[in-house]
Design a protein around this motif. Structure first.
Motif, PDB file in Angstrom:
ATOM      1  N   LEU A 136       0.573  -1.305   0.088  1.00  0.00           N
ATOM      2  CA  LEU A 136      -0.152  -0.101   0.056  1.00  0.00           C
ATOM      3  C   LEU A 136       0.892   1.235   0.086  1.00  0.00           C
ATOM      4  O   LEU A 136       0.436   2.344  -0.243  1.00  0.00           O
ATOM      5  N   ASP A 137       2.079   0.958   0.278  1.00  0.00           N
ATOM      6  CA  ASP A 137       2.897   2.332   0.710  1.00  0.00           C
ATOM      7  C   ASP A 137       3.811   2.256  -0.760  1.00  0.00           C
ATOM      8  O   ASP A 137       4.620   1.532  -1.144  1.00  0.00           O
ATOM      9  N   PRO A 138       3.607   3.421  -1.616  1.00  0.00           N
ATOM     10  CA  PRO A 138       4.376   3.706  -2.965  1.00  0.00           C
ATOM     11  C   PRO A 138       5.945   3.357  -2.934  1.00  0.00           C
ATOM     12  O   PRO A 138       6.411   2.836  -3.857  1.00  0.00           O
ATOM     13  N   GLY A 139       6.595   3.980  -1.917  1.00  0.00           N
ATOM     14  CA  GLY A 139       7.982   3.869  -1.841  1.00  0.00           C
ATOM     15  C   GLY A 139       8.437   2.361  -1.476  1.00  0.00           C
ATOM     16  O   GLY A 139       9.335   1.874  -1.772  1.00  0.00           O
ATOM     17  N   ALA A 140       7.520   1.729  -0.490  1.00  0.00           N
ATOM     18  CA  ALA A 140       7.800   0.707  -0.020  1.00  0.00           C
ATOM     19  C   ALA A 140       7.417  -0.815  -0.942  1.00  0.00           C
ATOM     20  O   ALA A 140       8.037  -2.076  -0.843  1.00  0.00           O
ATOM     21  N   ALA A 141       6.534  -0.554  -1.940  1.00  0.00           N
ATOM     22  CA  ALA A 141       5.826  -1.532  -2.638  1.00  0.00           C
ATOM     23  C   ALA A 141       6.804  -2.396  -3.387  1.00  0.00           C
ATOM     24  O   ALA A 141       6.661  -3.703  -3.135  1.00  0.00           O
ATOM     25  N   PRO A 142       7.773  -1.828  -4.040  1.00  0.00           N
ATOM     26  CA  PRO A 142       8.941  -2.657  -4.636  1.00  0.00           C
ATOM     27  C   PRO A 142       9.494  -3.751  -3.969  1.00  0.00           C
ATOM     28  O   PRO A 142      10.188  -4.713  -4.206  1.00  0.00           O
ATOM     29  N   PHE A 143       9.502  -3.721  -2.513  1.00  0.00           N
ATOM     30  CA  PHE A 143      10.353  -4.533  -1.451  1.00  0.00           C
ATOM     31  C   PHE A 143       9.334  -5.425  -0.707  1.00  0.00           C
ATOM     32  O   PHE A 143       9.514  -5.972   0.217  1.00  0.00           O
ATOM     33  N   ALA A 144       8.273  -5.712  -1.120  1.00  0.00           N
ATOM     34  CA  ALA A 144       7.127  -6.618  -0.739  1.00  0.00           C
ATOM     35  C   ALA A 144       7.719  -8.114  -0.478  1.00  0.00           C
ATOM     36  O   ALA A 144       7.654  -8.797   0.597  1.00  0.00           O
ATOM     37  N   GLY A 145       8.358  -8.332  -1.344  1.00  0.00           N
ATOM     38  CA  GLY A 145       9.041  -9.848  -1.476  1.00  0.00           C
ATOM     39  C   GLY A 145      10.358  -9.610  -0.471  1.00  0.00           C
ATOM     40  O   GLY A 145      10.278 -10.904   0.435  1.00  0.00           O
ATOM     41  N   LEU A 146      10.931  -8.745  -0.207  1.00  0.00           N
ATOM     42  CA  LEU A 146      11.938  -8.843   0.627  1.00  0.00           C
ATOM     43  C   LEU A 146      11.307  -8.734   2.221  1.00  0.00           C
ATOM     44  O   LEU A 146      11.590  -9.405   3.008  1.00  0.00           O
ATOM     45  N   VAL A 147      10.177  -8.121   2.361  1.00  0.00           N
ATOM     46  CA  VAL A 147       9.690  -8.017   3.549  1.00  0.00           C
ATOM     47  C   VAL A 147       9.224  -9.516   4.095  1.00  0.00           C
ATOM     48  O   VAL A 147       9.202  -9.826   5.182  1.00  0.00           O
ATOM     49  N   ASN A 148       8.419  -9.971   3.094  1.00  0.00           N
ATOM     50  CA  ASN A 148       8.238 -11.491   3.284  1.00  0.00           C
ATOM     51  C   ASN A 148       9.344 -12.371   3.647  1.00  0.00           C
ATOM     52  O   ASN A 148       9.059 -13.293   4.875  1.00  0.00           O
ATOM     53  N   ALA A 149      10.416 -12.348   3.169  1.00  0.00           N
ATOM     54  CA  ALA A 149      11.526 -13.237   3.346  1.00  0.00           C
ATOM     55  C   ALA A 149      12.295 -13.090   4.552  1.00  0.00           C
ATOM     56  O   ALA A 149      12.539 -13.740   5.395  1.00  0.00           O
ATOM     57  N   VAL A 150      12.450 -11.590   4.821  1.00  0.00           N
ATOM     58  CA  VAL A 150      12.834 -11.043   6.196  1.00  0.00           C
ATOM     59  C   VAL A 150      12.260 -11.315   7.344  1.00  0.00           C
ATOM     60  O   VAL A 150      12.740 -11.810   8.400  1.00  0.00           O
ATOM     61  N   LEU A 151      10.973 -11.271   7.406  1.00  0.00           N
ATOM     62  CA  LEU A 151      10.085 -11.588   8.503  1.00  0.00           C
ATOM     63  C   LEU A 151       9.872 -13.131   8.838  1.00  0.00           C
ATOM     64  O   LEU A 151       9.833 -13.535   9.848  1.00  0.00           O
ATOM     65  N   ARG A 152       9.920 -13.708   7.696  1.00  0.00           N
ATOM     66  CA  ARG A 152       9.820 -15.409   7.830  1.00  0.00           C
ATOM     67  C   ARG A 152      11.146 -15.731   8.512  1.00  0.00           C
ATOM     68  O   ARG A 152      10.841 -16.769   9.620  1.00  0.00           O
ATOM     69  N   ASN A 153      12.034 -15.284   8.133  1.00  0.00           N
ATOM     70  CA  ASN A 153      13.474 -15.504   8.880  1.00  0.00           C
ATOM     71  C   ASN A 153      13.513 -15.131  10.217  1.00  0.00           C
ATOM     72  O   ASN A 153      14.165 -15.843  10.991  1.00  0.00           O
ATOM     73  N   VAL A 154      12.819 -13.947  10.725  1.00  0.00           N
ATOM     74  CA  VAL A 154      12.800 -13.389  12.104  1.00  0.00           C
ATOM     75  C   VAL A 154      12.047 -14.406  12.715  1.00  0.00           C
ATOM     76  O   VAL A 154      12.317 -14.752  14.100  1.00  0.00           O
ATOM     77  N   ALA A 155      10.628 -14.967  12.237  1.00  0.00           N
ATOM     78  CA  ALA A 155      10.172 -15.783  13.056  1.00  0.00           C
ATOM     79  C   ALA A 155      10.587 -17.091  13.217  1.00  0.00           C
ATOM     80  O   ALA A 155      10.653 -17.735  14.413  1.00  0.00           O
ATOM     81  N   ARG A 156      11.543 -17.652  12.378  1.00  0.00           N
ATOM     82  CA  ARG A 156      12.236 -19.094  12.715  1.00  0.00           C
ATOM     83  C   ARG A 156      13.053 -18.675  13.498  1.00  0.00           C
ATOM     84  O   ARG A 156      13.584 -19.604  14.410  1.00  0.00           O
ATOM     85  N   ALA A 157      14.017 -17.711  13.751  1.00  0.00           N
ATOM     86  CA  ALA A 157      14.877 -17.578  14.922  1.00  0.00           C
ATOM     87  C   ALA A 157      14.459 -16.864  15.945  1.00  0.00           C
ATOM     88  O   ALA A 157      15.138 -16.202  16.784  1.00  0.00           O
ATOM     89  N   LYS A 158      13.220 -16.955  16.114  1.00  0.00           N
ATOM     90  CA  LYS A 158      12.355 -15.911  17.336  1.00  0.00           C
ATOM     91  C   LYS A 158      12.962 -16.376  18.548  1.00  0.00           C
ATOM     92  O   LYS A 158      13.456 -15.539  19.446  1.00  0.00           O
ATOM     93  N   ASP A 159      12.859 -17.757  18.990  1.00  0.00           N
ATOM     94  CA  ASP A 159      13.302 -18.213  20.290  1.00  0.00           C
ATOM     95  C   ASP A 159      14.981 -17.786  20.638  1.00  0.00           C
ATOM     96  O   ASP A 159      15.043 -17.201  21.813  1.00  0.00           O
ATOM     97  N   GLU A 160      15.782 -17.945  19.680  1.00  0.00           N
ATOM     98  CA  GLU A 160      17.004 -17.639  19.859  1.00  0.00           C
ATOM     99  C   GLU A 160      17.373 -16.067  20.071  1.00  0.00           C
ATOM    100  O   GLU A 160      18.146 -15.699  20.957  1.00  0.00           O
ATOM    101  N   THR A 161      16.504 -15.230  19.260  1.00  0.00           N
ATOM    102  CA  THR A 161      16.726 -13.804  19.410  1.00  0.00           C
ATOM    103  C   THR A 161      16.164 -13.363  20.733  1.00  0.00           C
ATOM    104  O   THR A 161      16.813 -12.614  21.337  1.00  0.00           O
ATOM    105  N   VAL A 162      15.022 -14.035  21.232  1.00  0.00           N
ATOM    106  CA  VAL A 162      14.260 -13.380  22.538  1.00  0.00           C
ATOM    107  C   VAL A 162      15.573 -14.006  23.642  1.00  0.00           C
ATOM    108  O   VAL A 162      15.704 -13.033  24.724  1.00  0.00           O
ATOM    109  N   ALA A 163      15.867 -15.148  23.477  1.00  0.00           N
ATOM    110  CA  ALA A 163      16.874 -15.671  24.713  1.00  0.00           C
ATOM    111  C   ALA A 163      17.947 -14.927  24.674  1.00  0.00           C
ATOM    112  O   ALA A 163      18.771 -14.932  26.099  1.00  0.00           O
ATOM    113  N   THR A 164      18.626 -14.489  23.860  1.00  0.00           N
ATOM    114  CA  THR A 164      20.026 -13.886  23.662  1.00  0.00           C
ATOM    115  C   THR A 164      19.790 -12.233  23.742  1.00  0.00           C
ATOM    116  O   THR A 164      20.964 -11.800  24.072  1.00  0.00           O
ATOM    117  N   SER A 165      18.724 -11.763  23.982  1.00  0.00           N
ATOM    118  CA  SER A 165      18.593 -10.151  24.222  1.00  0.00           C
ATOM    119  C   SER A 165      18.793  -9.802  25.280  1.00  0.00           C
ATOM    120  O   SER A 165      18.642 -10.146  26.221  1.00  0.00           O
TER     121      SER A 165
END
Length: 460
Positions: A136-165
């Motif tokens: 929905l954001d004109p400037g961000a729209a070309p990076f929708a695929g990047l958002v999908n990939a990055v956030l899926r990776n964040v979700a996979r590493a969630k437990d480790e991220t929270v534990a080591t923060s």
């Protein structure tokens, strides 16, 4: 992406994303509002409280019902509270860094990562709605695929991220971490940072019989006399609210007014009075209160609170430095400051204040202390306080005043005046409350706002 510094925002994104389509997926509007609130806080230093207070009149928040507004606020608050951890997690999966000229991309990512890492919401929903928001954001729209990939990776590493923060290394801006380590020692500095991760407490000042109100409201009476509630029920729904029997006020913030020791009928001026908790304490003690503040809007809130509490005060819209009146028996000044003592309650403060603010605010604080002395009758009491952890805004201001004005003396505070909390007093008898003080069996009943207060007397 730098975990310590907010920058990197394309100001054009502040025009807001394009309006959502008519068939708006549930929760999308709340996510858009959260991302916008985060952007406003971190780029234009607009407090989150102010942003959500104005939500009903802000066109970018139009259409949010109470549930969506609460969700947007929860996302924005946890995103700012854990900003360093979130940026660190995103940076691990943004191999080439954050794209430039990408509109609101950064804030969409931060809001979504906050949900994935720290809120009890489905990961797949957070990812999907972030992708939709990106499109929905004109400037961000070309990076929708990047958002999908990055956030899926964040979700996979969630437990480790929270534990080591780490709250000190990751979620405290570097300039504050270095200052607190130097001023309080590393162990205490880390305890302060750890306290900032917890949900803030809900404290009340009551007119009378705190034991009874603690029983009625499912709370406890703190050593200082404040009532701390166990649950965060909506304030207006609690017994005693409509009858004006109490008001919300952090336990540390409730101490300075008591230090004036005013008797019934004493004339007291509260400079920088809004929103009015300290003025209410003075009025409830029987003092004749003059409440001064430069903000007419904030004084409207004070007047409304006084009406509900059935208390009286003379209210003056004025710059405290220009205010003139006959000398008062006591003067209370809660000076404008960096507010770093309130980070647990207002996490955006950590990222919106800068070290350079200390000098500007310090000059104002010095002038306000001198004004407070001038407004106080000989023999009268002056209480100076700030909700800051920075010595320049507390101890150093009092030391400088005593050097330049021999007509003022310090009146040390005794531990018995603050419920026996000797840990909250410095060696010369000034209040220095820290967020890690007053620990209890559970976080929601623990801690205080960071606060400084000194009691002074104008010599007869």
């Amino acid at each position: 992406m730098n975990a310590k510094r907010p920058g990197g925002f394309d100001a054009r994104a502040l025009r807001g994303p394009a309006p959502p389509p008519l068939e708006t997926p549930p929760g999308l509007t709340a996510r858009l509002a959260a991302a916008q609130a985060i952007a406003d806080a971190l780029t234009f230093q607009r407090p989150l409280d102010e942003r959500f207070a104005a939500a009903e009149t802000d066109p970018r928040f139009t259409g949010l019902d109470a549930r969506d507004r609460a969700l947007a606020r929860s996302i924005a608050v946890v995103a700012v509270r854990r900003l360093g951890t979130i940026r660190k997690a995103l940076a691990l999966h943004l191999i080439k860094g954050l794209p430039r000229r990408a509109g609101a991309l950064e804030w969409i990512l931060v809001a979504a990562a906050a949900q994935i890492l720290f809120l009890d919401l489905p990961d797949h929903s957070a990812v999907d709605l972030a992708v939709r928001a990106t499109k929905l954001d004109p400037g961000a729209a070309p990076f929708a695929g990047l958002v999908n990939a990055v956030l899926r990776n964040v979700a996979r590493a969630k437990d480790e991220t929270v534990a080591t923060s780490d709250p000190f290394d990751d979620d405290t801006p570097q300039w504050l971490a270095q200052r607190w380590k130097a001023n309080y020692g590393e162990e205490t500095a880390r305890k302060i940072a750890r306290a900032h991760r917890d949900e803030p407490t809900l404290d009340l000042s009551v007119k009378r019989d705190p034991d009874d109100w603690a029983l009625r409201l499912d709370g406890i009476v703190l050593p200082t006399g404040s009532v701390r509630l166990s649950a965060h029920t909506p304030i207006v729904e609690l017994p005693g609210y409509a009858d004006g029997e109490w008001w919300v006020q952090d336990a540390a913030a409730a101490i300075p007014a008591r230090l004036t020791g005013v008797a019934a009928g004493a004339r007291v001026v509260d400079l920088c009075a809004a929103p009015g908790g300290k003025s209410a304490q003075l009025a409830a003690a029987g003092a004749k209160v003059t409440a001064v503040d430069r903000s007419a809007e904030r004084l409207k809130r004070l007047a409304a609170n006084f009406s509900r509490l059935r208390l009286e005060a003379d209210i003056a819209v004025a710059n405290a430095l220009a205010f003139e009146a006959a000398p008062f028996d006591a003067t209370l000044i809660d000076a404008p400051c960096t507010a770093t003592g309130t980070i647990r309650r207002h996490p955006d403060v950590a990222w919106t204040k800068r070290q350079g603010d200390l000098a500007t605010l310090g000059d104002l604080q010095s002038k306000l202390i001198d004004k407070a002395v001038a407004l106080t009758a000989p023999g009268g009491i002056i209480v100076y306080c700030t909700c800051s952890l920075e010595p320049e805004e507390g101890e150093a201001q009092i030391a400088a005043l005593l050097r330049r004005n021999p007509d003022v003396r310090r009146v040390p505070i005794a531990a018995s005046e603050i419920g026996g909390l000797s840990e909250c007093l410095n060696p010369v008898g000034e209040l220095r409350a820290l967020p890690c003080h007053l620990q209890a069996s559970e976080p929601r009943l623990s801690g205080l706002d960071g606060f400084f207060a000194a009691r002074l007397q104008r010599r007869p």
